[in-house]
Design a protein around this motif. Structure first.
Motif, short mmCIF file in Angstrom:
data_model
loop_
_atom_site.label_atom_id
_atom_site.label_comp_id
_atom_site.label_asym_id
_atom_site.label_seq_id
_atom_site.Cartn_x
_atom_site.Cartn_y
_atom_site.Cartn_z
N PRO A 146 0.55 -1.19 -0.06
CA PRO A 146 -0.07 0.03 -0.04
C PRO A 146 0.99 1.21 -0.06
N GLU A 147 1.80 1.25 0.55
CA GLU A 147 2.72 2.56 0.74
C GLU A 147 3.59 2.52 -0.51
N THR A 148 4.23 1.66 -1.27
CA THR A 148 4.67 1.93 -2.41
C THR A 148 3.71 2.42 -3.43
N VAL A 149 2.69 1.81 -3.56
CA VAL A 149 1.75 2.07 -4.70
C VAL A 149 1.06 3.59 -4.31
N ALA A 150 0.87 3.91 -2.97
CA ALA A 150 0.52 5.43 -2.77
C ALA A 150 1.33 6.36 -3.03
N GLU A 151 2.86 5.93 -2.93
CA GLU A 151 3.98 6.87 -3.61
C GLU A 151 4.02 6.87 -5.10
N LEU A 152 3.75 5.75 -5.72
CA LEU A 152 3.58 5.83 -7.14
C LEU A 152 2.40 6.74 -7.55
#
Length: 752
Positions: free
Chosen positions: A328-334
Motif C-alpha cells: 500500500p505504501e509503495t503504490v501510494a507513493e507511485l
C-alpha cells in the motif's frame, strides 16, 4: 589498431529514399534517380501497407502525412521511451538528452534470466567475474523446461539455484510460474523503470508502464559483472488506439490484428508507444497481452503509459497480493509521483516519432491468426463458417494464461452448460485441450474463483505453471498432420511440435469454444451449436502516417563531438553489395559448422557466406564495406555469423535493416552494423546481380559526424546519407575491442 563494433541506425534519424504514395490504393512510386543523391533531412519515408490476404476484403485503410516540428526535434521534447531510458542511462554529459539512435550505457532496474541462466553462468565466469556487481539486479526464474525431470535438466536447475544462493540474488524455482508473469506480479517490472531480460518477450513489462526489452546472454553476463550494458535507443512508433472494444473483443484480438494489418515490418526494430482514447478502457491484462506480442510484430518494446487503470490495478494487488515491492505504501507513493509530475510519466506532446499508426478499436471484431504466421489474420466471422477442424487446443503461455484469461475460457464452458441443462459439457471427441496457469498465484486465484475446476471438468488437461507446449517442450505437442488453436504468442511452423502441423492463434474464449465444438468457432457458436451462416465482417479502420517532406526539411545535423582516445572518426573501404533480403545466419555461417569448436579463423574466412554465395570468400577483401538488404542476420542466435565476417576482414555491414539479435551478438563480438535503407534502394536501381556485386564504388563513413558518402572510380561524389553518430558508450566498446574486454576493464577499475 582493431576497429570493431555494432552500430544499428535509428529510423528516426536515417531517411529512406524519397517515395510518395501515388494513389489511395497505397501504390508506391519510386523517385527518379539522379547522379548525386543526398539522403538526409530533406527526404521522407514512404508508407506501404499490405494487409494479410484474409483481411484484404474487409479492411479500409487511410493514410496521411503529419508534420514534425523542427523546433521540437532540436529542443527537449522526448518520447516516453526516451525519458525512461534517460533515467537509466550512465555517463550522460550535462544537459544531454537521450534520443532515438543514441548509443548509451544503461543500468537497468533488473536483468531477468530463466532456464538460460545455465548458459549465462559460464559466460560470467569466462570474463573473470566472481561476484555480482549488484545482487539486487539479477532475477532468476525457471520456467521453460519444467516438465523435464531428467537428470541433466535437474542438475542444471540445482546449479542455478546454488549460484543464486551463493550470490544472494532473487531466485524463483520451477513451478512458481513464467518469468515475465513473476516479474509483473512481484513488482520487479515497476512503472517508469527499465527492465531487460534474456528473452524476447520481455516487451511484456510495457503493459504496466515499465520499459521492457530483450538482451542476449552476453549482455546478461555483463550486467551481472558491471551492473550495466549498452543500448541503442530505437526509433519510436506511436500507435493510437481509438474508440472502445466491443464485448467479446479483447487485447489478443488487438495485437493479432495489428500484426496482420501492419505486417510489412512497419515497426521492425522500433519501440512502440500506445496511446489514444481507447487505452483508458483497456484492462491491464489486455495491455500485457498487447505488449507481449509486440515481439511478434517485430518491435523491441511495447509501452503503455501509467494511467488511472494502472494505478487501480496496483492498488488492488497491494490489497490482495502484496509483495516486497507492491505494498500500500509503495503504490501510494507511485500515485503521488504521477500526480506531482504527470509530464514525466508520458511522452511530450511535441515528441518526434518515426511514424504514427492508428487503429479504431470500435471497428474490431475477434480475429484468428494464421495458420503458421502472425502476419495473416482472419476475422472469426469469416473463418467460422469454414469449420476448420482442430485436434488440440491450448490456453497456456505468458501472453494469455492470467486469471482473467482462464475466467474468460471458463465462462464459455459455463455459457454452454447453461444452454444445455442436464448435460455434462465436455470437449469435442478427438480434441485434447491443455491449460496452464501463468503462475502459481494465477492458479490459486483461478481455483478460488472456481474457474480452474470448470476447465478440468470440461476435459482440459492441467499443466504446471510454465512455458511448456508454447515452446515445444513437455506434454501435448502437435503431431504430424494435426491442427491446433492456441492462446499463445507464436504459431511458426514447428514451434509447438511437428513442422507438419498447423497452428492458429486466438483469444482464450475462442480457444475454449473451439475445443468444445471441435472446429474454430466463436463462443456464440459453441452455445448455439452451429456457426452463423453469414461470413460478412465489418471493415476494420486503421492507418499509418509518415513524416512529410516539408516537415523534415531544414533540420540541422547535430554537431559532432570529439571522439574518445583511440576511436577512429571515420572508416573507408571498397563497397560490396549483396542484393538479397532476409540473408539469414545459416547463409552467413552454415549450421553444420556451428558446433565444431575447433574451426580456426582462417577456416571461418573460407566458409563465410558459403550457403549464400560460394564465391564470396574469394571476392571479399579486408576492409570492404558490405551492403545488404533487409532483415540481415535473421535466424538463429549463433555468434559465428558475426565472427566469420570479421575473420574475412569485414569491419562494417550496412543494410536496409538487421535482426536485433544479430546486432547485439555483433557488438559483443566486435562487428559494426549500420542501417541505411536509402542506400540499399539506390544500389538496387543500379545493381541487381550477381549474388555479390563488386560495385566499383568507395565508401567513407564518418562515425562521429554521422554521414556515409560514396565516390565512383573518378572520385566524384555520387551518394550521401545521414546516419546516427556513434556515442561515447559505443566508442568505449570499440576501443576496448569488444564487450567482454570492456567488462574486464570495468571490473579491473572497480577493484583498484
Amino acid at each position: 589498431m582493431s576497429f570493431r563494433l555494432l552500430v544499428a541506425a535509428a529510423a528516426a534519424r536515417r531517411l529512406a529514399s524519397a517515395r510518395m504514395a501515388s494513389s489511395s490504393s497505397v501504390a508506391v512510386a519510386t523517385s527518379q534517380s539522379v547522379p548525386l543523391m543526398r539522403c538526409g533531412s530533406s527526404a521522407s519515408h514512404g508508407a506501404h501497407i499490405t494487409a494479410g490476404a484474409a483481411l484484404g476484403s474487409v479492411l479500409r485503410h487511410q493514410r496521411r502525412a503529419f508534420t514534425v516540428s523542427a523546433a521540437a526535434s532540436q529542443g527537449g521534447a522526448q518520447t516516453l521511451v526516451e525519458k525512461i531510458a534517460q533515467q537509466h542511462a550512465v555517463g550522460l554529459g550535462e544537459g544531454e538528452s537521450v534520443r532515438s539512435g543514441d548509443f548509451i550505457a544503461i543500468r537497468p532496474r533488473h536483468i531477468m534470466t530463466h532456464d538460460n541462466t545455465g548458459a549465462v553462468i559460464p559466460k560470467f565466469a569466462s570474463i573473470g567475474a566472481t561476484r555480482l556487481a549488484d545482487a539486487r539486479q539479477p532475477v532468476f526464474a525457471l520456467d521453460h523446461d519444467i516438465q523435464n525431470k531428467g537428470d541433466k535438466n535437474t542438475a542444471k536447475y540445482h546449479s542455478i539455484e546454488r549460484f543464486a544462493a551463493q550470490h544472494g540474488n532473487r531466485f524463483y524455482p520451477a513451478g512458481r510460474g513464467i518469468a515475465h508473469q513473476i516479474l509483473v506480479e512481484e513488482g520487479h517490472a515497476w512503472p517508469g523503470t527499465m527492465v531487460v531480460g534474456s528473452d524476447s518477450h520481455s516487451n511484456m513489462y510495457g503493459g504496466v508502464g515499465c520499459l521492457g526489452t530483450p538482451v542476449v546472454r552476453t549482455d546478461a553476463a555483463a550486467i551481472w559483472a558491471t551492473a550495466q550494458t549498452w543500448w541503442q535507443a530505437p526509433p519510436v512508433a506511436h500507435v493510437e488506439l481509438r474508440g472502445k472494444l466491443a464485448p467479446g473483443v479483447v487485447g489478443k484480438d488487438v495485437i493479432v490484428a495489428l500484426c496482420a494489418l501492419f505486417g510489412n515490418d512497419e515497426v521492425l526494430n522500433h519501440a512502440v508507444e500506445f496511446g489514444g482514447d481507447g487505452v483508458s478502457a483497456l484492462a491491464v491484462e489486455d495491455r500485457l497481452a498487447i505488449a507481449n506480442m509486440t515481439t511478434e510484430w517485430g518491435a523491441l518494446a511495447g509501452l503503455f503509459s501509467v494511467d488511472e487503470m494502472t494505478l487501480r490495478w496496483y492498488e488492488a494487488r497491494a490489497a490482495t497480493r502484496p509483495t516486497a515491492a507492491i505494498t500500500p505504501e509503495t503504490v501510494a507513493e507511485l500515485r503521488r509521483s504521477v500526480a506531482a509530475d504527470p509530464a514525466q510519466w508520458r511522452a511530450d506532446a511535441d515528441a518526434t516519432y518515426a511514424k504514427r499508426l492508428w487503429l479504431d478499436l470500435s471497428t474490431l471484431t475477434p480475429h484468428v491468426s494464421g495458420p503458421d504466421t502472425v502476419k495473416a489474420a482472419t476475422p472469426l466471422a469469416v473463418l467460422e463458417p469454414q469449420r476448420v477442424a482442430i485436434h488440440k487446443a491450448y490456453v497456456v503461455s505468458c501472453v494469455n494464461s492470467r486469471a482473467k484469461d482462464l475466467r474468460e475460457a471458463a465462462d464459455v464452458v459455463r455459457a454452454v452448460q447453461n444452454a444445455r441443462p442436464g448435460e455434462h459439457v465436455r470437449i469435442a471427441p478427438g480434441v485434447q485441450w491443455y491449460v496452464a496457469p501463468a503462475s502459481s498465484q494465477v492458479l490459486a486465484d483461478a481455483q478460488a474463483a472456481g474457474d480452474w475446476q470448470v476447465l478440468l471438468d470440461a476435459g482440459a488437461h492441467a499443466l504446471p505453471p510454465g512455458c511448456g507446449p508454447c515452446i515445444g517442450l513437455g506434454t501435448g505437442l502437435l503431431e504430424d498432420g494435426e491442427v491446433g488453436i492456441s492462446a499463445t504468442n507464436r504459431n511458426y511452423k514447428g514451434r509447438m511440435g511437428s513442422k507438419r502441423a498447423h497452428t492458429y492463434l486466438a483469444s482464450p474464449a475462442v480457444v475454449a469454444a473451439s475445443a468444445l465444438r471441435g472446429f474454430i468457432c466463436s463462443p456464440a457458436a459453441a452455445v448455439n451449436g452451429e456457426p452463423a451462416a453469414s461470413s460478412a465482417a465489418p471493415a476494420v479502420a486503421y492507418g499509418i502516417e509518415q513524416p512529410s517532406l516539408s516537415a523534415q526539411s531544414g533540420q540541422p545535423t547535430p554537431a559532432a563531438q570529439a571522439p574518445i582516445a583511440g576511436f577512429p572518426a571515420a572508416l573507408s573501404g571498397r563497397l560490396l553489395f549483396l542484393p538479397a533480403d532476409n540473408l539469414n545466419t545459416d547463409g552467413i555461417y552454415p549450421g553444420k559448422y556451428t558446433y565444431q569448436d575447433d574451426i580456426t579463423r582462417d577456416r571461418m574466412r573460407e566458409i563465410v557466406m558459403e550457403n549464400y554465395d560460394p564465391a564470396f570468400s574469394t571476392t571479399v577483401r579486408p576492409d570492404d564495406v558490405l551492403v545488404a538488404g533487409a532483415n540481415f542476420g535473421t535466424g538463429s542466435s549463433r555468434e559465428q555469423a558475426a565472427t566469420a565476417l570479421l575473420a574475412a576482414g569485414v569491419r562494417l555491414v550496412v543494410c536496409a535493416s538487421a535482426s536485433e539479435t544479430f546486432k547485439r551478438n555483433a557488438v559483443n563480438n566486435g562487428l559494426l552494423v549500420l542501417e541505411c535503407p536509402s542506400l540499399v534502394d539506390w544500389l538496387r536501381e543500379r545493381f541487381a546481380t550477381p549474388l555479390t556485386v563488386v560495385t566499383g564504388l568507395d565508401a567513407r563513413v564518418e562515425l562521429t559526424v554521422g554521414r556515409i558518402a560514396l565516390n565512383d572510380a573518378s572520385g566524384a561524389l555520387v551518394f550521401e546519407a545521414d546516419i546516427p553518430r556513434i556515442g561515447r558508450a559505443a566508442q568505449e566498446i570499440i576501443v576496448a575491442g569488444g564487450l567482454e574486454n570492456w567488462v574486464r576493464q570495468r571490473m579491473a577499475a572497480s577493484a583498484d
